[in-house]
Design an enzyme around this catalytic site. Structure first.
Site, mmCIF file in Angstrom:
data_model
loop_
_atom_site.group_PDB
_atom_site.id
_atom_site.type_symbol
_atom_site.label_atom_id
_atom_site.label_comp_id
_atom_site.label_asym_id
_atom_site.label_seq_id
_atom_site.Cartn_x
_atom_site.Cartn_y
_atom_site.Cartn_z
ATOM 1 N N CYS A 132 0.386 1.530 2.529
ATOM 2 C CA CYS A 132 -0.699 0.463 2.120
ATOM 3 C C CYS A 132 -1.812 1.300 1.178
ATOM 4 C CB CYS A 132 -1.390 0.111 3.293
ATOM 5 S SG CYS A 132 -2.953 -1.122 2.951
ATOM 6 N N CYS A 160 -5.301 0.441 1.869
ATOM 7 C CA CYS A 160 -5.972 0.897 3.223
ATOM 8 C C CYS A 160 -6.305 2.448 2.827
ATOM 9 C CB CYS A 160 -5.125 0.604 4.402
ATOM 10 S SG CYS A 160 -4.077 -0.777 4.230
ATOM 11 N N ASP A 161 -5.391 3.023 2.316
ATOM 12 C CA ASP A 161 -5.449 4.616 2.336
ATOM 13 C C ASP A 161 -5.919 5.239 1.027
ATOM 14 O OD1 ASP A 161 -4.701 4.231 5.193
ATOM 15 O OD2 ASP A 161 -2.593 4.620 4.525
#
Ligand code: NDP
Length: 331
Positions: free
Chosen positions: A151, A154-155
């Protein structure tokens, strides 16, 4: 509303006549529980282990969450789940740790079959999430969360990826979106796809092709990864057998997601990929009294905050449904 009753030895039912049963343990499930509990519906959350081996869903395997509103300095995925669970418990949510194996939607109340026994529930909110598909190649397990992620949103903004070369695997809309997103942080972004064309929409593919920071490697698949403490290298193999070494510090799989919906069958409508179908801008499924929230029905946004919002919608929809059936009983 009726109080949840406990194990009935005569009928062999674990819980009877629960008002709202919530399946799942991610942001959608806990938010639904917070709303349902505050509405005095005494929700029962059935939190399973089936897919990830731990409860809490995909956020349990992410590190820092920096885009969940309310956390100025970010919060770790597991810490966020812990906070949401505590908030749900504070208002009287009951939690049962087990996997739901099947929901019999032909009966009212619904029969929810779990590994610990059957539960009957008047309304059910399915918030079981999805899991990102990942490829297992030599080195990939070792560098998971040490440069490898599923992701980018997200990261991607983490310091370990800043001003580094990054690689996205996949040729769909997610891969394009993630590659474009990563150009904000990485010095260069590679995209490797196994065919000679994108699966993504034309506009997204064009944006990727026209971005100076992105290099596309058509007809290539990931063969292996290497590193020290963190990922430092990815080896791609072309369909013609040739190999390329890329000095990347980040590898993002964007090869699709699988919703955790295979325990649902019968009348509950799902699309070809297994996502539960909901009615318009609501959480209503094709079965009255069953609601869906989060990644199990959302293949577009897939964020913790959108899942939480959908959990809220599902609790409000369930509350309305319960009020309506109670009204009918009175008349
Ligand atoms: P898709 O299924 O659309 O694409 C998956 C990609 O991964 C394809 O390029 C596929 O290759 C590749 N892939 C799959 N398995 C492998 C493998 N084993 N090895 C290498 N490559 C592999 O998934 P997405 O997550 O991109 O999108 C899912 C849905 O969500 C789509 O309908 C998409 O349009 C939608 N979406 C919409 C967005 C938006 O509107 N903003 C954003 C993100 C997604 P191949 O093509 O060869 O099969």
């Amino acid at each position: 509303m009726a109080k949840n009753t406990y194990f009935n030895y005569r009928s062999g039912v674990l819980r009877e006549n629960v008002d709202v049963l919530i399946v799942g343990s991610g942001p959608a499930a806990w938010t639904a529980a917070i709303y349902a509990a505050r509405a005095d519906l005494k929700p029962l959350v059935v939190a399973g282990f089936l897919k990830g081996g731990i409860r809490g869903g995909q956020l349990m395997t992410t590190t820092e969450v920096e885009n969940y509103p309310g956390f100025v300095d970010g919060v770790s995925g597991p810490a966020l789940m812990d906070i949401l669970e505590k908030q749900a418990r504070r208002f009287g949510t009951e939690i049962l740790e087990t996997d739901v194996q099947r929901i019999d939607t032909s009966k009212s109340p619904f029969i929810v079959e779990t590994k610990k026994g059957n539960i009957t529930a008047k309304a059910v909110i399915v918030a079981t999430g999805a899991y990102a598909k990942k490829l297992v190649v030599p080195g990939s397990e070792e560098y998971w969360n040490k440069g490898i992620s599923a992701c980018a949103v997200c990261d991607g903004a983490l310091p370990i990826f800043r001003d580094k070369e990054l690689l996205v695997i996949g040729g769909g809309d997610t891969a394009c979106e993630e590659a474009l997103f990563l150009t904000k942080f990485g010095s260069k972004v590679h995209v490797a796809l196994r065919r000679d064309q994108f699966r993504a929409s034309k506009i997204m593919a064009e944006r990727v092709m026209n971005n100076d920071k992105i290099e596309v490697h058509f007809n290539h698949q990931i063969e292996s990864v290497e590193g020290d403490n963190f990922l430092t290298k990815a080896i791609l193999k072309g369909n013609d057998g040739t190999k390329k070494e890329l000095a990347v510090s980040g590898l993002f799989f964007a090869i699709g997601h699988t919703p955790n919906s295979d325990f649902l069958e019968g009348d509950l409508k799902k699309d070809d990929n297994g996502y539960i179908m909901v009615e318009g801008f609501s959480s209503k499924t094709s079965v009255q009294g069953i609601y869906a929230a989060g990644d199990v029905c959302d293949k577009v946004y897939r964020q913790a905050i959108t899942s939480a919002g959908m959990g809220c919608m599902a609790a409000l929809d369930a509350e309305k449904f319960l009020a309506e059936i109670e009204q009918k009983v009175k008349h």
